[in-house]
Scaffold this motif. Structure first.
Motif: not given
Length: 148
Positions: A11-33
């Motif tokens: 399992e991987f879970a992470q909260r992100f700021s509700a911004t476009r930057r947060g959305a981009r970071l979510a995608r990047r961290l998921v690929v890394h995970q």
């Protein structure tokens, strides 16, 4: 795909700021995970999950935004594959319908995100939460990498 993926229950879970930057970071961290779990960068599975996370995170930021609230991304694995969940603070459950496709369909700049999710995921849906909603999608393991 690496020869062995034995991730049932990872399992991987992470909260992100509700911004476009947060959305981009979510995608990047998921690929890394995924890569850390043995799903290589650039593989079909990695790319499919990245697109799904990008679309669901963009929707959470655009349509699920509540001032001062974050969105959360959660990946869980099982024998079937990977479950992707993106939770936001807005409670409306009704996702926008997919834009019509085909040669006679009007050209639109938006409305294709959930069509991509529908095309890439085996199944997807929306679940209520105490505060907000969770949009989820499930992607199967490729045959060669299926967990035992």
């Amino acid at each position: 795909m690496n020869a062995e993926i034995t991730l049932a229950g990872a399992e991987f879970a992470q909260r992100f700021s509700a911004t476009r930057r947060g959305a981009r970071l979510a995608r990047r961290l998921v690929v890394h995970q995924l890569h850390a779990w043995g799903v290589p960068y650039g593989s079909e599975l990695s790319e499919d999950v990245a697109v799904i996370v990008a679309e669901l995170a963009a929707n959470a930021v655009t349509h699920g935004y509540v001032r001062g609230r974050d969105f959360e991304v959660r990946l869980t694995t099982g024998a079937y594959g990977i479950r992707i969940e993106v939770a936001d603070a807005k409670g409306e459950r009704r996702p926008a319908p997919c834009a019509p496709c085909g040669p006679d369909a009007p050209v639109a700049e938006t409305g294709y995100g959930l069509c991509l999710v529908e095309a890439l995921a085996e199944k997807w849906g929306v679940a209520e939460r105490v505060v907000g909603k969770t949009v989820w999608a499930e992607v199967e393991w490729p045959e060669a990498g299926r967990t035992p």
